[in-house]
Design an enzyme around this catalytic site. Structure first.
Site, mmCIF file in Angstrom:
data_model
loop_
_atom_site.group_PDB
_atom_site.id
_atom_site.type_symbol
_atom_site.label_atom_id
_atom_site.label_comp_id
_atom_site.label_asym_id
_atom_site.label_seq_id
_atom_site.Cartn_x
_atom_site.Cartn_y
_atom_site.Cartn_z
ATOM 1 N N CYS A 73 0.837 -1.203 0.000
ATOM 2 C CA CYS A 73 0.000 0.000 0.000
ATOM 3 C C CYS A 73 0.871 1.253 0.000
ATOM 4 C CB CYS A 73 -0.892 0.059 1.242
ATOM 5 S SG CYS A 73 -1.826 -1.430 1.599
ATOM 6 N N ASP A 74 0.329 2.316 -0.573
ATOM 7 C CA ASP A 74 0.990 3.614 -0.462
ATOM 8 C C ASP A 74 -0.072 4.698 -0.557
ATOM 9 O OD1 ASP A 74 3.822 4.897 -0.412
ATOM 10 O OD2 ASP A 74 2.683 6.100 -1.841
ATOM 11 N N SER A 75 0.152 5.787 0.165
ATOM 12 C CA SER A 75 -0.799 6.905 0.141
ATOM 13 C C SER A 75 -0.057 8.226 0.037
ATOM 14 C CB SER A 75 -1.647 6.919 1.421
ATOM 15 O OG SER A 75 -2.421 5.751 1.540
ATOM 16 N N GLY A 111 -2.821 3.811 -3.261
ATOM 17 C CA GLY A 111 -2.507 2.784 -4.244
ATOM 18 C C GLY A 111 -2.313 1.444 -3.559
#
Length: 208
Positions: A73-75, A111
């Protein structure tokens, strides 16, 4: 088959556990700046998805278990002026961003990348992203100073949390609240479905 979370985020872990999944946590150690530098003028959504993919791939390369789904995950926060920002890193940057964000709206981009591993090898992949509108309140200078002093905003995307101290200064969100916490439950379910997997198969039955 194990559900592997490729993240050290306590918020992501808490969201999953509250939703019935007790994942194996494996931190990727990916150099996010290096991944970003390797991309040629990526759109914001492409960037967060690429970072999520890199994290999942890094964990998969270490093959924590033979049969697994690995979730990366990435934000990042996409501001109204088009600037995309990640973790502030320092108190000065965190305070500056809160002063700029006060009373505005911004898009929190999340994402996700999911890898299916069988016999230690990646056999399938699915990735995607979503956007959630965050409406910032108008904390006073003293409140911003006190919030930054907690250390909380330094190491989270956009410099705020919804579930922690920062929640006092968020007026609302339009979209998926779990994505603001770091991992979107609806998006994760949909990506698993693309791999012919049901999220319910990973649920841990509640204690009696």
């Amino acid at each position: 088959m194990r559900f592997v979370l490729a993240s050290a985020s306590p918020a992501r872990l808490s969201v999953l556990r509250s939703a019935g999944i007790d994942p194996l946590v494996k931190v990727s150690g990916v150099d996010e700046d290096a991944v970003t530098a390797s991309l040629t003028d990526p759109a914001p959504a492409e960037l967060v998805t690429a970072l999520a993919q890199a994290k999942a791939e890094a964990v998969a390369a270490e093959s924590p278990v033979a049969e697994a789904v690995i979730v990366g995950c990435d934000s990042m926060l996409l501001k109204a002026d088009g600037e995309i920002v990640g973790k502030p890193g320092t108190p000065e940057v965190a305070a500056k961003r809160w002063a700029q964000n006060s009373g505005t709206e911004a898009e929190l981009l999340t994402g996700h990348a999911i890898l299916r591993v069988r016999d230690g090898e990646v056999v399938d992949r699915a990735s995607g992203h979503l956007s959630t509108t965050v409406r910032f309140g108008t904390p006073s200078e003293a409140e911003i100073e006190a919030y930054v002093a907690t250390g909380e905003p330094l190491h989270v995307a956009g410099g705020f949390t919804l579930e922690g101290f920062g929640g006092w200064f968020i007026e609302g969100v339009d979209g998926d609240p779990s994505s603001v916490l770091g991992i979107s439950l609806p998006l994760t379910r949909k990506l698993l479905a693309r791999l012919d997997l049901s999220i319910t198969s990973f649920w841990t039955p509640p204690s009696a």
